[in-house]
Design a protein around this motif. Structure first.
Motif, PDB file in Angstrom:
ATOM      1  N   ARG A   4      -0.787 -17.617 -29.885  1.00 16.18           N
ATOM      2  CA  ARG A   4      -2.133 -18.015 -30.314  1.00 16.18           C
ATOM      3  C   ARG A   4      -2.728 -16.919 -31.174  1.00 16.18           C
ATOM      4  O   ARG A   4      -2.357 -15.765 -31.061  1.00 16.18           O
ATOM      5  CB  ARG A   4      -3.038 -18.236 -29.107  1.00 16.18           C
ATOM      6  N   GLU A   5      -3.679 -17.329 -31.992  1.00 13.27           N
ATOM      7  CA  GLU A   5      -4.430 -16.383 -32.810  1.00 13.27           C
ATOM      8  C   GLU A   5      -5.913 -16.685 -32.661  1.00 13.27           C
ATOM      9  O   GLU A   5      -6.480 -17.414 -33.459  1.00 13.27           O
ATOM     10  CB  GLU A   5      -4.033 -16.506 -34.279  1.00 13.27           C
ATOM     11  N   PRO A   6      -6.536 -16.139 -31.624  1.00 15.64           N
ATOM     12  CA  PRO A   6      -7.974 -16.387 -31.466  1.00 15.64           C
ATOM     13  C   PRO A   6      -8.780 -15.586 -32.477  1.00 15.64           C
ATOM     14  O   PRO A   6      -8.378 -14.485 -32.871  1.00 15.64           O
ATOM     15  CB  PRO A   6      -8.257 -15.906 -30.041  1.00 15.64           C
ATOM     16  N   GLU A   7      -9.854 -16.158 -32.917  1.00 11.26           N
ATOM     17  CA  GLU A   7     -10.791 -15.447 -33.776  1.00 11.26           C
ATOM     18  C   GLU A   7     -12.136 -15.453 -33.076  1.00 11.26           C
ATOM     19  O   GLU A   7     -12.533 -16.464 -32.516  1.00 11.26           O
ATOM     20  CB  GLU A   7     -10.882 -16.110 -35.148  1.00 11.26           C
ATOM     21  N   MET A   8     -12.801 -14.321 -33.103  1.00  7.20           N
ATOM     22  CA  MET A   8     -14.061 -14.200 -32.382  1.00  7.20           C
ATOM     23  C   MET A   8     -14.952 -13.181 -33.066  1.00  7.20           C
ATOM     24  O   MET A   8     -14.492 -12.421 -33.907  1.00  7.20           O
ATOM     25  CB  MET A   8     -13.801 -13.796 -30.936  1.00  7.20           C
ATOM     26  N   GLU A   9     -16.187 -13.176 -32.675  1.00  4.75           N
ATOM     27  CA  GLU A   9     -17.112 -12.167 -33.150  1.00  4.75           C
ATOM     28  C   GLU A   9     -17.444 -11.248 -31.980  1.00  4.75           C
ATOM     29  O   GLU A   9     -17.908 -11.686 -30.938  1.00  4.75           O
ATOM     30  CB  GLU A   9     -18.399 -12.816 -33.682  1.00  4.75           C
ATOM     31  N   LEU A  10     -17.177  -9.973 -32.166  1.00  4.28           N
ATOM     32  CA  LEU A  10     -17.484  -8.957 -31.159  1.00  4.28           C
ATOM     33  C   LEU A  10     -18.345  -7.881 -31.797  1.00  4.28           C
ATOM     34  O   LEU A  10     -17.961  -7.315 -32.821  1.00  4.28           O
ATOM     35  CB  LEU A  10     -16.202  -8.327 -30.606  1.00  4.28           C
ATOM     36  N   GLN A  14     -16.265  -9.925 -37.091  1.00  2.00           N
ATOM     37  CA  GLN A  14     -15.188 -10.887 -36.894  1.00  2.00           C
ATOM     38  C   GLN A  14     -13.896 -10.146 -36.594  1.00  2.00           C
ATOM     39  O   GLN A  14     -13.580  -9.147 -37.247  1.00  2.00           O
ATOM     40  CB  GLN A  14     -14.984 -11.758 -38.143  1.00  2.00           C
ATOM     41  N   THR A  15     -13.164 -10.616 -35.614  1.00  2.00           N
ATOM     42  CA  THR A  15     -11.895  -9.993 -35.268  1.00  2.00           C
ATOM     43  C   THR A  15     -10.945 -11.079 -34.766  1.00  2.00           C
ATOM     44  O   THR A  15     -11.375 -12.153 -34.366  1.00  2.00           O
ATOM     45  CB  THR A  15     -12.080  -8.884 -34.212  1.00  2.00           C
TER      46      THR A  15
END
Length: 176
Positions: A4-10, A14-15
């Motif tokens: 999987r390649e999750p994308e999120m904002e931390l 964006q990371t």
């Protein structure tokens, strides 16, 4: 092997990253069982001792340079009737729940609270500046709850499929 390649904002940034679902599953199961055993053993050892008390630990925290010395002294003097069973059975039952994968979020939350109390009582830290093993355990427990690690070969996987939980979705905040 699925990845999987999750994308999120931390922290406003964006990371993303790629990971193997299989290896994450093994890692979470291993961490859950290991942390469960650490807690269970620490608790059952106190229960089986028969004469164990947190009094010595609390008075040690009260006698040093701890910034909460008065609080620990009050706990040792007036609250051992409550602290001792909460400590012994809290460790034992949260550890057992983690090993079984039952009510993992609920158990991990309370185990992390216990770790934070142990951390506060340990000041000033002997072998560290801020982070010690209690903080590491608390963060590991946070991760187990965040990932819902009880769903990986645990009782929570079965419980979440029951009619009761399906009709009471708030229960999922305790499971997982």
């Amino acid at each position: 092997m699925a990845t999987r390649e999750p994308e999120m904002e931390l922290f406003g940034r964006q990371t993303g990253f790629e990971y193997s679902e299989t290896w994450v599953g093994y890692a979470l199961l291993g961490m859950r069982l290991t942390m469960g055993w650490v807690l269970f053993y620490a608790g059952i050892d106190k229960v089986l001792a028969g004469d164990w008390s947190a009094g010595g630990f609390l008075m040690g925290a009260a006698s040093g340079e701890n910034f909460m010395a008065g609080f620990w002294e009050t706990m040792a003097a007036d609250w051992l009737w409550l602290i001792d069973p909460l400590n012994m059975w809290g460790l034992t039952l949260t550890g057992l729940a983690l090993m079984l994968g039952a009510f993992v979020r609920w158990s991990a939350f309370w185990a992390a609270i216990m770790m934070l109390f142990y951390w506060l009582a340990s000041f000033p830290l002997e072998h560290s500046f801020i982070i010690d093993d209690h903080v590491v355990y608390a963060m590991l427990l946070f991760g187990l709850g965040a990932f819902g690690a009880g769903r990986i070969l645990g009782v929570d996987d079965w419980l979440e499929d029951t009619e009761f939980v399906q009709n009471n979705r708030w229960m999922t905040y305790l499971l997982g």
